[in-house]
Scaffold this motif. Structure first.
Motif, PDB file in Angstrom:
ATOM      1  N   ASP A 216      -6.283   8.991   6.380  1.00  0.00           N
ATOM      2  CA  ASP A 216      -6.747   8.064   5.341  1.00  0.00           C
ATOM      3  C   ASP A 216      -8.244   7.836   5.549  1.00  0.00           C
ATOM      4  O   ASP A 216      -8.892   8.591   6.284  1.00  0.00           O
TER       5      ASP A 216
ATOM      6  N   TRP B  27       0.480  11.046   4.550  1.00  0.00           N
ATOM      7  CA  TRP B  27       1.282  11.734   5.566  1.00  0.00           C
ATOM      8  C   TRP B  27       1.475  13.204   5.205  1.00  0.00           C
ATOM      9  O   TRP B  27       1.538  13.559   4.032  1.00  0.00           O
TER      10      TRP B  27
ATOM     11  N   TYR C 184      -1.496  12.816   9.632  1.00  0.00           N
ATOM     12  CA  TYR C 184      -1.805  11.641   8.816  1.00  0.00           C
ATOM     13  C   TYR C 184      -3.315  11.602   8.593  1.00  0.00           C
ATOM     14  O   TYR C 184      -4.088  11.969   9.475  1.00  0.00           O
TER      15      TYR C 184
ATOM     16  N   ASP D 106       1.442   4.919   0.988  1.00  0.00           N
ATOM     17  CA  ASP D 106       0.844   5.833   1.951  1.00  0.00           C
ATOM     18  C   ASP D 106       1.439   7.225   1.867  1.00  0.00           C
ATOM     19  O   ASP D 106       1.186   8.056   2.728  1.00  0.00           O
ATOM     20  N   ASP D 107       2.220   7.496   0.816  1.00  0.00           N
ATOM     21  CA  ASP D 107       2.886   8.806   0.722  1.00  0.00           C
ATOM     22  C   ASP D 107       1.897   9.957   0.871  1.00  0.00           C
ATOM     23  O   ASP D 107       2.164  10.937   1.559  1.00  0.00           O
TER      24      ASP D 107
ATOM     25  N   ARG E  58       0.858  -1.184   0.000  1.00  0.00           N
ATOM     26  CA  ARG E  58       0.000   0.000   0.000  1.00  0.00           C
ATOM     27  C   ARG E  58       0.892   1.231   0.000  1.00  0.00           C
ATOM     28  O   ARG E  58       1.860   1.329   0.729  1.00  0.00           O
TER      29      ARG E  58
END
Lengths: 227, 116
Positions: free
Chosen positions: A115, A10, A113, A6-7, A4
């Motif tokens: 998501d 963050w 962060y 996730d850049d 995955r």
């Protein structure tokens, strides 16, 4: 295992808070340019506080989408959260005004962060706490979907530590319990809020004693002492 | 709670050093796995614990929180905590969260072992 990326979840690299447009009634001096503080840059004992509530019949994604969109709505009336204009997105800064303690507080948080099922804030110098606040939702076999706030925090300086012992810890618990209660009500759940508090580190980090110079309550303390 | 999607194993490259090899996704749901791995690594005489992130696929802020609590455990035992195998992206995250001020960051296992 699927990899995955996730850049985009963050915050971009930064050491200091930079705020753009701000409300006219907000003193940005206590936020602009302040350095971020993780738990190891704080002063007081390290606590992990977890607040949970069951919200059946909603997916984690629905809960987090609502929480992000309506974040300030769930706060107690004595505090105000000015969400970033672009929403709760990584790298944005939220502004906070609070009248919970004896001194009105103006501070902010970085959206560290974010998501679909969680988002986290990191605090700056001058905030009562140094650390992370994580909001998440997940499926639980027994209870359905759980909405959770988890704090991993130390107070930032000795003055805040004294205040935390005197009244701040209880006020903090009440605030997050109120927040989860409001969120659950809004999403149609009457389940009780569960609170769990763990002291992770008894030690106070005296090397960070000088954080007190950023404490917005210092002028008030000096005034009280001299009167 | 959802199942964690992470695996950890412990090696002893030196009497005083343990390496925790981390593979998968480091999130708050991996708390039990990391706690168990650290307890396995925490043997008498161990002075340093190194976290090997070469096979890390993904980490969120819950994972960063787990690293903070592991750091406190190690400090309580008088051990240093180090990390290697971090991608540039995760090095930036360690810097952003200021974890790199408390956890030693190394390029690879050889340089970590040379310092510990």
């Amino acid at each position: 295992m699927d990899q995955r990326k996730d850049d985009a979840n963050w915050s971009p690299p930064r050491q200091h808070l930079e705020i753009g447009d701000s409300p006219a009634d907000f003193n940005t001096g206590r936020v602009q340019g302040r350095r971020l503080t993780g738990p190891q840059q704080g002063f007081g004992q390290l606590w992990q506080k977890t607040y949970k509530v069951a919200i059946p019949n909603r997916t984690p994604e629905q809960i987090i989408a609502t929480w992000k969109a309506e974040y300030g709505r769930f706060w107690p009336s004595n505090s105000r959260f000015y969400a970033p204009v672009t929403g709760i997105k990584p790298g944005e800064v939220g502004l906070i005004k609070s009248n919970q303690g004896p001194v009105p507080l103006s501070t902010g948080v970085l959206v560290l962060y974010s998501d679909d099922t969680s988002f986290s804030y990191m605090t700056p110098e001058g905030h009562p706490f140094a650390g992370f606040i994580t909001f998440s939702a997940y499926e639980d076999e027994a209870a359905g979907t759980i909405a959770q706030v988890q704090l991993l925090i130390r107070t930032n300086d000795p003055l805040y530590e004294a205040g935390m012992i005197a009244f701040g810890s209880r006020a903090e618990n009440k605030m997050w319990e109120h927040t989860l209660r409001s969120l659950a009500d809004y999403l149609g759940s009457s389940a009780p809020v569960d609170t769990s508090i763990v002291r992770v580190d008894r030690k106070r980090l005296w090397k960070n004693f000088r954080n007190i110079r950023y404490n917005g309550a210092l002028p008030w303390v000096r005034k009280v002492r001299s009167s | 709670m959802p199942e964690s999607r992470i695996a950890m194993s412990v090696r002893a490259p030196k009497d005083t050093v343990r390496v925790i090899d981390i593979a998968g996704e480091l999130t708050a749901f991996g708390e039990g796995v990391l706690t168990e791995a650290y307890e396995d690594a925490d043997r008498p005489g161990v002075k340093s614990v190194l976290l090997n992130f070469e096979k890390l696929d993904y980490m969120n802020s819950g994972g960063i929180g787990l690293l903070v609590t592991t750091l406190i455990r190690a400090q309580r035992k008088g051990q240093s905590l180090g990390a290697y195998g971090l991608s540039d992206h995760y090095r930036e995250i360690f810097s952003l969260t200021r974890l790199d001020e408390a956890i030693g960051i190394y390029d690879d296992e050889a340089s970590a072992l040379a310092t510990t």
